[in-house]
Scaffold this motif. Structure first.
Motif, PDB file in Angstrom:
ATOM      1  N   ASP A  24      24.021 -92.458  12.570  1.00 33.70           N
ATOM      2  CA  ASP A  24      22.724 -91.925  12.966  1.00 33.70           C
ATOM      3  C   ASP A  24      21.634 -92.500  12.080  1.00 33.70           C
ATOM      4  N   LEU A  49      14.447 -82.485  26.230  1.00 35.92           N
ATOM      5  CA  LEU A  49      15.624 -82.134  25.445  1.00 35.92           C
ATOM      6  C   LEU A  49      16.158 -83.392  24.781  1.00 35.92           C
ATOM      7  N   LEU A  50      16.899 -83.190  23.693  1.00 35.78           N
ATOM      8  CA  LEU A  50      17.393 -84.323  22.911  1.00 35.78           C
ATOM      9  C   LEU A  50      18.836 -84.128  22.481  1.00 35.78           C
ATOM     10  N   SER A  51      19.566 -85.233  22.392  1.00 37.57           N
ATOM     11  CA  SER A  51      20.807 -85.237  21.607  1.00 37.57           C
ATOM     12  C   SER A  51      20.364 -85.084  20.158  1.00 37.57           C
ATOM     13  N   PRO A  52      21.104 -84.322  19.356  1.00 37.75           N
ATOM     14  CA  PRO A  52      20.748 -84.237  17.938  1.00 37.75           C
ATOM     15  C   PRO A  52      20.845 -85.619  17.296  1.00 37.75           C
ATOM     16  N   CYS A  56      17.385 -90.502  18.834  1.00 38.21           N
ATOM     17  CA  CYS A  56      16.918 -89.845  20.059  1.00 38.21           C
ATOM     18  C   CYS A  56      15.542 -89.216  19.837  1.00 38.21           C
ATOM     19  N   ALA A  57      15.337 -88.586  18.693  1.00 35.91           N
ATOM     20  CA  ALA A  57      14.033 -87.989  18.384  1.00 35.91           C
ATOM     21  C   ALA A  57      12.962 -89.078  18.295  1.00 35.91           C
ATOM     22  N   THR A  67       7.740 -83.753  20.667  1.00 38.97           N
ATOM     23  CA  THR A  67       8.918 -83.175  20.024  1.00 38.97           C
ATOM     24  C   THR A  67       9.739 -82.434  21.062  1.00 38.97           C
ATOM     25  N   GLU A  70      16.341 -80.157  20.318  1.00 40.62           N
ATOM     26  CA  GLU A  70      17.698 -80.671  20.127  1.00 40.62           C
ATOM     27  C   GLU A  70      18.693 -79.666  20.690  1.00 40.62           C
ATOM     28  N   ALA A  75      25.111 -83.486  22.167  1.00 39.50           N
ATOM     29  CA  ALA A  75      25.453 -84.390  21.062  1.00 39.50           C
ATOM     30  C   ALA A  75      26.348 -85.520  21.562  1.00 39.50           C
ATOM     31  N   VAL A 142      19.223 -88.869  25.352  1.00 43.69           N
ATOM     32  CA  VAL A 142      20.586 -88.556  24.934  1.00 43.69           C
ATOM     33  C   VAL A 142      21.382 -89.817  24.622  1.00 43.69           C
ATOM     34  N   GLU A 143      22.389 -89.644  23.797  1.00 40.40           N
ATOM     35  CA  GLU A 143      23.276 -90.744  23.429  1.00 40.40           C
ATOM     36  C   GLU A 143      23.995 -91.280  24.677  1.00 40.40           C
TER      37      GLU A 143
END
Length: 193
Positions: A24, A49-52, A56-57, A67, A70, A75, A142-143
């Motif tokens: 990461d 929304l985001l993958s942690p 991604c952020a 923003t 997460e 994930a 997302v990943e």
């Protein structure tokens, strides 16, 4: 209500360019520049929304999404003790373990997760009611593994198809429908979303 989920894969990092497992790290300069060029190409008024994780952020921010929230269910695949190591190096020292992990969806990376784990987690998230999204529209950065898992779930493909879905950086995959019935549009380049 029909839900629309637009999955956006993040931009490249130096680790991703080197084929490093789940490291990461922030976007590299070319990845950040490419992302900034695509800013403004995604729909507005959607829940973000985001993958942690950092990349991604940073991708969401550079795209002008602001923003996002997460979501642990989004994930990426946890590579366990392979984290931070290049695939080539791990394949040279643990060839059988890597081969099993890539061909047997129930086999977890040492100390990590299996493809089956990720597909189950993402499928549950996808089929959960969208009570937090009144418009029914979600943009999720997302990943790539999350995009693959969503594609497997939406199409009803066997888990063995997971690694057969190529997910390019800064590409979009759109799902529309509701629990148990999804349509999918794979791999649109960002800017054509």
């Amino acid at each position: 209500m029909t839900t629309r989920v637009l999955l956006v894969s993040p931009a490249m990092t130096a680790a991703a360019r080197r084929g490093v497992f789940g490291d990461d790290e922030p976007l590299d300069p070319p990845g950040a520049a490419q992302t900034r060029r695509a800013a403004g190409s995604l729909p507005t008024g959607c829940r973000v929304l985001l993958s942690p994780g950092v990349r991604c952020a940073q991708t969401a921010d550079a795209l002008g999404l602001g923003t996002g929230l997460e979501v642990p269910s989004l994930a990426g695949l946890d590579p366990g003790r392979w984290r931070g190591r290049p695939l080539a190096e791990v394949s040279a020292t643990e060839a059988q373990a890597v081969a099993r992990w890539l061909t047997e969806p129930e086999t977890a990376a040492p100390g990590g997760q299996s493809v089956a784990d990720v597909c189950t987690r993402v499928g549950r998230w996808l089929d959960a009611p969208r009570t937090d999204t009144p418009s029914g529209r979600v943009v999720a950065v997302v990943e790539p593994e999350v995009v693959r898992a969503a594609a497997v779930h939406a199409t009803g493909a066997p888990l063995s198809a997971f690694w057969r879905f190529d997910v390019l950086p800064l590409s979009t995959t759109e799902l529309s429908g509701r629990s148990g019935r999804w349509n999918i549009r794979l791999g649109g380049p960002l800017g054509a979303a």
